[in-house]
Scaffold this motif. Structure first.
Motif, PDB file in Angstrom:
ATOM      1  N   ALA A  86       0.797  -0.636   0.194  1.00 12.60           N
ATOM      2  CA  ALA A  86       0.337   0.156  -0.086  1.00 12.60           C
ATOM      3  C   ALA A  86       0.774   1.186  -0.179  1.00 12.60           C
ATOM      4  N   VAL A  87       1.731   1.235   0.839  1.00  9.78           N
ATOM      5  CA  VAL A  87       3.029   2.818   0.926  1.00  9.78           C
ATOM      6  C   VAL A  87       3.676   2.725  -0.629  1.00  9.78           C
ATOM      7  N   SER A 134      -2.817   6.375   8.682  1.00  8.89           N
ATOM      8  CA  SER A 134      -4.012   6.087   8.296  1.00  8.89           C
ATOM      9  C   SER A 134      -4.446   4.268   7.822  1.00  8.89           C
ATOM     10  N   ILE A 135      -3.079   3.926   6.535  1.00 10.49           N
ATOM     11  CA  ILE A 135      -3.012   2.350   6.250  1.00 10.49           C
ATOM     12  C   ILE A 135      -2.821   1.818   7.178  1.00 10.49           C
ATOM     13  N   GLU A 193      -4.029  -4.288   1.395  1.00  9.79           N
ATOM     14  CA  GLU A 193      -4.191  -2.960   0.354  1.00  9.79           C
ATOM     15  C   GLU A 193      -4.866  -2.595   0.161  1.00  9.79           C
ATOM     16  N   ARG A 194      -5.820  -3.335  -1.010  1.00 12.84           N
ATOM     17  CA  ARG A 194      -7.769  -2.656  -1.539  1.00 12.84           C
ATOM     18  C   ARG A 194      -8.052  -1.785  -0.002  1.00 12.84           C
ATOM     19  N   GLU A 200      -9.863   3.958   1.590  1.00  9.83           N
ATOM     20  CA  GLU A 200     -10.162   4.002   3.430  1.00  9.83           C
ATOM     21  C   GLU A 200      -8.931   5.961   3.277  1.00  9.83           C
ATOM     22  N   LEU A 201      -8.421   5.656   2.617  1.00  2.47           N
ATOM     23  CA  LEU A 201      -7.198   7.108   2.479  1.00  2.47           C
ATOM     24  C   LEU A 201      -7.674   7.837   1.092  1.00  2.47           C
ATOM     25  N   GLN A 202      -7.979   6.936   0.300  1.00  3.31           N
ATOM     26  CA  GLN A 202      -8.776   7.803  -0.230  1.00  3.31           C
ATOM     27  C   GLN A 202      -9.015   8.423  -0.252  1.00  3.31           C
TER      28      GLN A 202
END
Length: 71
Positions: free
Chosen positions: A24-25, A39-40, A59-60, A65-67
């Motif tokens: 994810a990062v 947040s991730i 990851e998704r 959620e970050l978006q």
């Protein structure tokens, strides 16, 4: 991190969460802020605590959620 003081995961799940976190990062443009990383991490912890063990799904969920949070 909020609400995770008593969280406990087996080693296999920790490995899955680590892989999801790294992916994810890596998917974000650099530099990645510490707020985004936190947040991730919180999303991955919460989702894994709910029983999800697929690294791609973790990851998704974290990236989605970050978006949403950045709007």
């Amino acid at each position: 991190m909020k609400d995770f003081a008593n969280a406990s995961f087996p080693p296999e799940t920790i490995g899955v969460m680590t892989a999801a976190m790294n992916r994810a990062v890596a998917a974000l443009p650099h530099p990645v802020s510490s707020a985004c990383v936190q947040s991730i991490a919180e999303t991955i912890l919460r989702t894994a605590q709910a029983g999800e063990t697929d690294p791609s799904t973790l990851e998704r969920m974290a990236l989605l959620e970050l978006q949403i949070m950045q709007r």
